[in-house]
Write a protein that holds these residues in place. Sequence first.
Motif, PDB file in Angstrom:
ATOM      1  N   MET A 276       5.851  -2.255  -4.515  1.00 42.03           N
ATOM      2  CA  MET A 276       5.165  -1.080  -3.688  1.00 42.03           C
ATOM      3  C   MET A 276       3.821  -1.132  -5.153  1.00 42.03           C
ATOM      4  SD  MET A 276       5.370   2.224  -1.699  1.00 42.03           S
ATOM      5  CE  MET A 276       6.404   2.824  -3.163  1.00 42.03           C
ATOM      6  N   ILE A 277       2.795  -0.915  -5.033  1.00 42.46           N
ATOM      7  CA  ILE A 277       1.659  -0.864  -6.537  1.00 42.46           C
ATOM      8  C   ILE A 277       1.353   0.464  -5.437  1.00 42.46           C
ATOM      9  CG2 ILE A 277      -0.259  -1.599  -7.465  1.00 42.46           C
ATOM     10  CD1 ILE A 277       0.656  -4.120  -7.335  1.00 42.46           C
ATOM     11  N   LEU A 278       1.127   1.926  -6.633  1.00 45.92           N
ATOM     12  CA  LEU A 278       0.414   2.764  -6.521  1.00 45.92           C
ATOM     13  C   LEU A 278      -0.677   2.948  -7.211  1.00 45.92           C
ATOM     14  CD1 LEU A 278       3.916   4.622  -6.050  1.00 45.92           C
ATOM     15  CD2 LEU A 278       2.257   3.954  -3.719  1.00 45.92           C
ATOM     16  N   LYS A 280      -2.988   5.808  -9.476  1.00 50.54           N
ATOM     17  CA  LYS A 280      -2.804   7.202 -10.002  1.00 50.54           C
ATOM     18  C   LYS A 280      -2.139   8.618  -9.423  1.00 50.54           C
ATOM     19  CE  LYS A 280      -7.417   8.482 -12.079  1.00 50.54           C
ATOM     20  NZ  LYS A 280      -7.709   8.484 -11.042  1.00 50.54           N
ATOM     21  N   ASP A 281      -2.966   8.420  -8.192  1.00 48.86           N
ATOM     22  CA  ASP A 281      -2.528   8.793  -7.506  1.00 48.86           C
ATOM     23  C   ASP A 281      -1.735   9.030  -6.673  1.00 48.86           C
ATOM     24  OD1 ASP A 281      -5.354  10.822  -8.177  1.00 48.86           O
ATOM     25  OD2 ASP A 281      -6.507   8.779  -7.087  1.00 48.86           O
ATOM     26  N   LYS A 282      -0.724   7.975  -6.512  1.00 51.36           N
ATOM     27  CA  LYS A 282      -0.572   7.936  -5.914  1.00 51.36           C
ATOM     28  C   LYS A 282       0.005   7.218  -4.418  1.00 51.36           C
ATOM     29  CE  LYS A 282       3.160  11.854  -8.166  1.00 51.36           C
ATOM     30  NZ  LYS A 282       4.491  12.594  -7.994  1.00 51.36           N
ATOM     31  N   GLN A 283      -0.897   6.869  -4.410  1.00 52.27           N
ATOM     32  CA  GLN A 283      -1.792   6.269  -3.779  1.00 52.27           C
ATOM     33  C   GLN A 283      -1.393   4.694  -3.345  1.00 52.27           C
ATOM     34  OE1 GLN A 283      -3.349   8.144  -0.110  1.00 52.27           O
ATOM     35  NE2 GLN A 283      -3.038   9.957  -1.060  1.00 52.27           N
ATOM     36  N   VAL A 284      -0.456   4.199  -1.834  1.00 53.36           N
ATOM     37  CA  VAL A 284       0.047   2.903  -2.075  1.00 53.36           C
ATOM     38  C   VAL A 284      -1.278   2.177  -2.016  1.00 53.36           C
ATOM     39  CG1 VAL A 284       1.120   1.222  -0.587  1.00 53.36           C
ATOM     40  CG2 VAL A 284       1.944   3.540  -0.429  1.00 53.36           C
ATOM     41  N   VAL A 285      -1.733   1.070  -2.715  1.00 55.03           N
ATOM     42  CA  VAL A 285      -2.639   0.112  -3.379  1.00 55.03           C
ATOM     43  C   VAL A 285      -2.140  -1.104  -2.639  1.00 55.03           C
ATOM     44  CG1 VAL A 285      -4.150   1.016  -4.435  1.00 55.03           C
ATOM     45  CG2 VAL A 285      -2.786  -0.555  -5.329  1.00 55.03           C
ATOM     46  N   TYR A 286      -0.836  -1.662  -2.111  1.00 59.56           N
ATOM     47  CA  TYR A 286       0.045  -2.965  -2.440  1.00 59.56           C
ATOM     48  C   TYR A 286       1.009  -2.832  -2.238  1.00 59.56           C
ATOM     49  CZ  TYR A 286       1.409  -7.253  -2.804  1.00 59.56           C
ATOM     50  OH  TYR A 286       2.138  -8.986  -2.279  1.00 59.56           O
ATOM     51  N   LEU A 287       1.563  -3.677  -1.080  1.00 57.43           N
ATOM     52  CA  LEU A 287       2.886  -3.264   0.044  1.00 57.43           C
ATOM     53  C   LEU A 287       2.898  -4.902   0.094  1.00 57.43           C
ATOM     54  CD1 LEU A 287       4.515  -0.548   0.124  1.00 57.43           C
ATOM     55  CD2 LEU A 287       4.080  -1.024   2.534  1.00 57.43           C
ATOM     56  N   ASN A 288       4.517  -5.114  -0.024  1.00 55.13           N
ATOM     57  CA  ASN A 288       4.421  -6.724   0.095  1.00 55.13           C
ATOM     58  C   ASN A 288       4.999  -7.011   1.497  1.00 55.13           C
ATOM     59  OD1 ASN A 288       6.902  -6.539  -1.354  1.00 55.13           O
ATOM     60  ND2 ASN A 288       7.321  -8.281  -1.479  1.00 55.13           N
ATOM     61  N   GLN A 289       4.957  -7.974   1.665  1.00 55.62           N
ATOM     62  CA  GLN A 289       5.421  -8.616   3.232  1.00 55.62           C
ATOM     63  C   GLN A 289       6.981  -8.189   3.695  1.00 55.62           C
ATOM     64  OE1 GLN A 289       4.595 -10.174   6.068  1.00 55.62           O
ATOM     65  NE2 GLN A 289       2.980  -9.629   5.392  1.00 55.62           N
ATOM     66  N   LYS A 290       8.156  -8.401   2.933  1.00 54.97           N
ATOM     67  CA  LYS A 290       9.969  -8.297   2.123  1.00 54.97           C
ATOM     68  C   LYS A 290       9.650  -6.522   2.317  1.00 54.97           C
ATOM     69  CE  LYS A 290      13.762  -9.624   0.010  1.00 54.97           C
ATOM     70  NZ  LYS A 290      14.233 -10.645   0.373  1.00 54.97           N
ATOM     71  N   PHE A 291       8.908  -5.924   1.249  1.00 53.95           N
ATOM     72  CA  PHE A 291       8.858  -4.116   2.068  1.00 53.95           C
ATOM     73  C   PHE A 291       8.643  -3.651   3.197  1.00 53.95           C
ATOM     74  CE2 PHE A 291       9.096  -0.530  -0.933  1.00 53.95           C
ATOM     75  CZ  PHE A 291       8.535   0.758   0.353  1.00 53.95           C
ATOM     76  N   GLN A 292       7.556  -3.931   3.492  1.00 54.98           N
ATOM     77  CA  GLN A 292       7.250  -4.026   4.749  1.00 54.98           C
ATOM     78  C   GLN A 292       8.460  -4.605   6.116  1.00 54.98           C
ATOM     79  OE1 GLN A 292       3.190  -4.831   5.986  1.00 54.98           O
ATOM     80  NE2 GLN A 292       2.622  -4.939   3.581  1.00 54.98           N
ATOM     81  N   LYS A 293       8.358  -5.763   5.854  1.00 51.71           N
ATOM     82  CA  LYS A 293       9.984  -6.253   6.403  1.00 51.71           C
ATOM     83  C   LYS A 293      10.924  -5.352   6.470  1.00 51.71           C
ATOM     84  CE  LYS A 293      11.957 -10.461   8.302  1.00 51.71           C
ATOM     85  NZ  LYS A 293      12.558 -11.254   6.808  1.00 51.71           N
TER      86      LYS A 293
END
Length: 753
Positions: A276-278, A280-293
Motif C-alpha cells: 500500500m502506498i500512501l 504524505k496526507d495518508k491518502q492511499v495512492v496505490y493498493l496492490n492486488q494481493k492487498f485487495q484480495k
Amino acid sequence: MTAQADENYRWSKVLNDCQIGAWEVDPSQQSLHVSAICAEILEISSARSVPLYAAKRLFASPFDRIFARNVELLVDSKQEFEETLSLLSGNWVQIRGRAVCQQGQQKLYRFCGSLELVSRFAQESCIQFSADSGDLYRYLFRDAPMPMFIWENETLNMIDCNRQALLKYGYSREEFLQLNLRDIGYPEDFSVLKVDAGSVDTLGDQERKVWRHRNKAGDHLLVKVTGHRVDLAGKKCSMVLIQDITGRLEAEEQLLESLKELSDYRFALDAACLVMILDKDKQVVYLNQKFQKISGFDKESIEQASLKILYQESDRELIASCWDTVMAGNIWRGELRGRKRRGGSFWADTVVIPFRDNQARVYQYIWVGYDITQKKRGDEALAKERSLLRAIIDNLPIQIYVKDAAGRHIINNKYQYEDLLGAKSEWETLGKTVFDYFPEEIAAGMDAYDRKIVEEGVPVMNVEEFYYDREGKQVWLLTNKVPLKDAKGKVVGLVGMSRDVTDRKIREENLNRLNEELESKARALERSNQELEQFAYIASHDLQEPLGMITGFLGLLEKRYESVLDEKGKEFIFYAVDGASRMKNIIMDLLAYSRVGRIEEKVKELAIAEVITNILRLHKELIKQKRAEVTVGTFPVLRVPVAPIQQVFQNLISNALKYQDSGKVPKILVGAEERENFWEFYVRDNGIGIPRGVQDRVFQLFTRLHAKDQFSGSGIGLAMSKKIIENIGGTIGFHSEVGKGSTFYFTVPKTIQ
Ligand code: ADP
C-alpha cells in the motif's frame, strides 16, 4: 487564423529556428513539397515544390537511388526511414520520413518528414579531387561525416576508405588498405554478402540489418550498413557507409535490462506481499492486488472510509506508535492485524517505510506486509493447545516436572510446586534445584539419580522412592523419569512423573503384617490340630483297652453273680454295659475320624454299585424290619481311595435308614449324576428331616440333633464324611425339610490327585 493554422505556424517556426527543413510527398502528383529551410538546404530556393524524379536528382549517386527507394517504401508500405545522404553539392543531410494518419480519417495518410544539414562540403577538396578523378562521389566519400570504405567484390580486399573509417576501426590508412573485409567482419555474414554483393537493392536492404564488425583492438562494433555497387577502374566494387549503433543498442539494452529488473522486483513484491502506498496526507495512492484480495477493500472504499477501516479499535495504540515512528522519518517493523471487509482479520508482518524528498520532507509512505495469518492461526492454536495441556497437567493428581541438565526446574505442575515443594506459584520454583527444598543428604541422593538419567539417557520406570515431608512424615512416591532430548537427540534434561503412593504403601505394609500374622496363626492352628488329632488318636486308641476291661468284667460280674443280683442290680449292670458299648462306638468312630487324612489312602478303581450293594446287605435285617423301600440308580467305576468312600456311603445310607419316624415306611433313593469334571452322588430319604435353625451345625463334630434315647449315634459320621470328601477335593451338602425328608449329596472329582 484558425487554431489549426496557428498550431502549424508555431511548429514551422520552431523547425525554422532549429534550421530543420520539412517536406511532404504528394503521391497523386508525384511531387515533393518543401519548407523554406528545406529548399535552402536542397539548394532549390526558388521552388517550393519539385517533381519526385527531380528531387531524386538532387542527391549524389548512389544516394539518389537510396532516397528514391525510401520514398517509395514510405508511400507504399508506410515504412519509416532515417538516412544520412549526400547531395550533389557534396553536402550531407539527415533525412527522416514517416506516414502520419490524417486527423479524423483513419485510412488517409500524409507522407512527410524532416531534413537537416549535417556536414557541409569543403569546396577546395572538391577542386583538388576533381582534378584527380573527376568523380564527385570521391569527394563525398573523403569528407563524409560517417565511416565509409570500398572493397573489391571478388576478393573482398579493401581498396579505399575515408578518415572516419580509419578513426572508427583504429587503423592507419596503409594498414586499412591491407585489410580484407573478413578482417573486420564475421564469417557468418559473408555468405549473405557474397550472394548479395552485386545487387544494389539488396545491399540497400541490408541497412535494415545490424552487422557485427570489429576494430583493430578487437572490440565489437554493431553497425548499420548502407551500401552501393560501384565500378572502379573496371572492377566491381562495393562502397558502404557505416552507422555505428553500438552505443545506442547498449544503452537500449541496459535500459531494457534495468526496466526488466525493476519490473521483476515489482512483480516479486506484488506476488509475495501486500503493498500500500500512501501520500504524505495518508491518502492511499496505490493498493496492490494481493492487498485487495486479502483485505477485500479497494482503494476507493478505503478513501471513503479512511484508513481506520483497516484495523481494529483494540490495535489503535499500536497503529499510533507506528505512525509516530514513520512520521519521524524512521522505518517501522512489526506484526499488524488487519480487518477484512467481510469480517474476520488477517495478520501481516509489516514494514512501513517513509520516503523523503530533497528537502528531507516525507512525501510518501510505503506499507509492505507479508501475510502471516496462517502462521498466526497456527500460533494461536498452539497457544490454546498449550494452555489446555497446562490445565491438564496442573489438574492431574500426579507430580509432573521438567528439569534441565543441571537439575534446575523448568516446569512444575501445580501438584508438584504446591504439594511437594510447598510453593505458592510455579514461578517461585523455576531455576531452583532439589538442594533448595530438601535436606542435603536426601537432595544429594535425588540429584545423583537425576544425573544418571541425563548422563546415560536411559529412562527409569516405576521406581519407589521416599522422602520425609516438612512435618517429618514419610512420603512414598512411584516415579517414572525419562530423558528430555532436543531435536538432535542430545539429552538436555529430564521429564519426571511421580505419584504419591503413601496410602497404598501403608495398606500394603498392613496387609503384609496381617498376612504374616495369619500365616503364624495358621501354623499354630495346624500344630494344635495335629496335636488334637494325635490326642484323639492316642486317647481313642488307649481308651479301648480299659473300656474292654470294663465291659469284660461287667460281663463276668453279671455271669458269676447272676444268682445273687436282684433285678435292680441286673438293671444297673445292663446300663453299665450299654454305656460302655456306646462309649466303645464313640471311641471307634473317633478313631476312624482321627485317621482320616493322617493315613495316606491308596487310590484304586472302585465299582460304586458294588459298594452300595455291600452296604445294603449289611443293613439287610434293618431294611427287612422297617420294610424299607430302597431304590438304587446306576453308578460308575471310579479311581478313589476305597475305604473312605465306602465310609461316606455307609454313613449317609445308615442315617437315611435311622432318622425315620417309627411306623412310617422308609423310602430311600441312592443315585449318581455325571457332571463335566466330577460325579455327584446323593442319598434321599423321606425321614424326619432337619430343622432349619440347626442345619448349619450338621457337619460339626459331635453334633447330635436328636435325643440319644430316640436315635442312637455319636455325632461323628457327617463330620468325618465332610473331612473325607474335602480331602479328595469334593464338596458335600444337603437339603432338608422337617417331616418330609433329607437329601445328602457329595461330589467326587473324576481325577483325584
Ligand atoms: P450320628 O452318629 O448321631 O448319626 P451323624 O454325624 O451321622 O451322627 O449325624 C449328626 C446328626 O445329624 C444326627 O445326630 C442327626 O440328628 C442328624 N442327621 C443326620 N442324618 C440325618 C438324616 N438323614 N435325617 C435327619 N437327621 C439326620
